[in-house]
Scaffold this active site. Structure first.
Site, PDB file in Angstrom:
ATOM      1  N   CYS A 366       0.838  -1.207   0.000  1.00 42.35           N
ATOM      2  CA  CYS A 366       0.000   0.000   0.000  1.00 42.35           C
ATOM      3  C   CYS A 366       0.874   1.259   0.000  1.00 42.35           C
ATOM      4  O   CYS A 366       0.546   2.260  -0.643  1.00 42.35           O
ATOM      5  CB  CYS A 366      -0.903   0.032   1.228  1.00 42.35           C
ATOM      6  SG  CYS A 366      -1.801  -1.480   1.564  1.00 42.35           S
ATOM      7  N   PHE A 367       1.962   1.201   0.761  1.00 42.30           N
ATOM      8  CA  PHE A 367       2.787   2.389   0.966  1.00 42.30           C
ATOM      9  C   PHE A 367       4.222   2.189   0.486  1.00 42.30           C
ATOM     10  O   PHE A 367       5.098   2.972   0.845  1.00 42.30           O
ATOM     11  CB  PHE A 367       2.765   2.780   2.444  1.00 42.30           C
ATOM     12  CG  PHE A 367       1.385   2.901   3.006  1.00 42.30           C
ATOM     13  CD1 PHE A 367       0.508   3.861   2.530  1.00 42.30           C
ATOM     14  CD2 PHE A 367       0.937   2.032   3.990  1.00 42.30           C
ATOM     15  CE1 PHE A 367      -0.778   3.963   3.025  1.00 42.30           C
ATOM     16  CE2 PHE A 367      -0.345   2.130   4.496  1.00 42.30           C
ATOM     17  CZ  PHE A 367      -1.210   3.098   4.014  1.00 42.30           C
TER      18      PHE A 367
END
Length: 398
Positions: A366-367
């Site tokens: 996600c990051f």
């Protein structure tokens, strides 16, 4: 992409260019998608395809494993990136018969890809997912054949595009154009034949074409008709289905702002190897690591020694895309991050011998975060990284 979407009035997404640790799951999903890894395309068709243009919003994804249990991933955008990658990998696979590839590995719909209802549905789904990747700034690992990209951009395909589809056919047609004798002696008529499910099917290029011979006078029209059949007529259903799916996410007028090469770069990035020095310059550190940490130095030493395929596998492991951003890692958002996972060594002599930290690296796609244990030896660092990036264990690796 981010600024353009804001000006167009679209809200932030959970992944891609909008990913933000303070946002995460704060963006309300427009749909929750549950996908079985063994039935990935079927589940995606039944749950994503009916969403239409609504699929521009955040899709909350949950994977289930072979035993029917939920995988460990928590979706703040990373699971959707994994789903996008998996759908592209499975959907574009030539073994399914809907897509095929040129000798250079560039994909396009197969000649019969749009002849069945199932093929049409898969083409629309893949078109939607390609559009979703473009919309969110997520790179994909496939590249479209130029003549197929032209079809999506509304650019006419001509005889000059035929070599990338069928170089042998193009050479044969050129020989017909250059033939010095009477073309009628070649016994050609205005038809083309193809094999379909073991049977030979004849298509007429003009009304009553089976009874019209090719002559010196009409051979130019014949050559262009054959090229038009293979580049346009035969693939029209498949191209239109793919474009319908793509247009649900990205308006055709937006696509037509780009050329074939630009569309390829937007979709899949560059072909170059991962630039380790560029990645290193734009990497950030957290959890106690800094650029001078011993484990970080061992990490970069290991990555520098990787093969190009292994570096791409590492990038995919952390970001869900094996391709670097088109203009370098300064455009990767969120930035590539190495986070320290503190683990106690089994022995005070782990620096030189004996067992080292056993935990494997993990990632938060996600990051774009690599969660890296503080290994004590460079050999352990290299071996654990290679094991993790090659495991293919979904979200259950630990």
């Amino acid at each position: 992409v981010h600024d353009d979407r804001l000006r167009a009035g679209y809200r932030p997404q959970a992944g891609g260019v909008d990913a933000d640790e303070n946002q995460g799951q704060g963006v309300r999903p427009v749909a929750e998608i549950t996908v079985r890894r063994g039935h990935l395309l079927e589940d995606a068709i039944s749950q994503i395809l009916p969403l239409g243009a609504t699929a521009r919003g955040r899709l909350a994804v949950r994977f289930t494993n072979a035993a029917g249990g939920d995988e460990a991933g928590i979706d703040a955008g990373g699971l959707f990136k994994e789903l996008l990658s998996e759908i592209s990998s499975h959907g574009f696979n030539p073994e399914r018969g809907v897509f095929t590839a040129t000798a250079g590995g560039l994909v396009h719909p197969s000649s019969g890809g749009g002849d069945s209802h199932e093929g049409i549905m898969l083409l629309e789904l893949i078109g939607m997912m390609v559009g979703k990747g473009l919309y969110e700034g997520l790179l994909q690992e496939v590249q479209l054949a130029p003549f197929f990209a032209k079809a999506l951009l509304g650019i006419p395909r001509t005889l000059d595009d035929l070599p990338s589809l069928d170089p042998e056919l193009h050479r044969s047609l050129v020989q017909v154009l250059r033939y010095d004798g009477e073309v009628a002696d070649l016994c050609l008529d205005w038809t083309v034949q193809e094999e379909c499910f073991g049977a030979v099917v004849t298509h007429e290029l003009r009304p009553n074409g089976a009874n019209v011979e090719v002559t010196n006078e009409n051979r130019l029209g014949y050559v262009h008709a054959v090229a038009d059949f293979h580049l346009n007529r035969r693939s029209r259903n498949a191209n239109n289905a793919f474009l319908r799916g793509l247009s649900r996410i990205v308006a055709p007028g937006w696509l037509q702002l780009f050329g074939v090469r630009e569309l390829s770069l937007l979709m899949s990035g560059g072909d170059a190897d991962v630039d380790t020095e560029d990645l290193r310059r734009h990497t950030v550190y957290s959890g106690g690591y800094s650029k001078d940490s011993r484990s970080v130095a061992m990490f970069w030493e290991a990555v520098t020694g990787f093969s190009p395929e292994e570096r791409r596998a590492l990038l995919k492991f952390v970001t869900s895309s094996a391709r670097p951003p088109v203009q370098g890692f300064r455009h990767l958002h969120p930035p590539f991050t190495i986070h320290k996972v503190h683990c106690e060594a089994p022995s005070m002599f782990s620096f030189i011998a004996g067992p080292d930290v056993a935990r494997l690296p993990s990632a938060s796609t996600c990051f774009n975060v690599l969660k890296l244990p503080n290994y004590k030896r460079s050999t352990t660092m290299k071996d654990k990284l290679k094991y993790a990036i090659k495991s293919g264990a979904g979200f259950e690796l630990s």
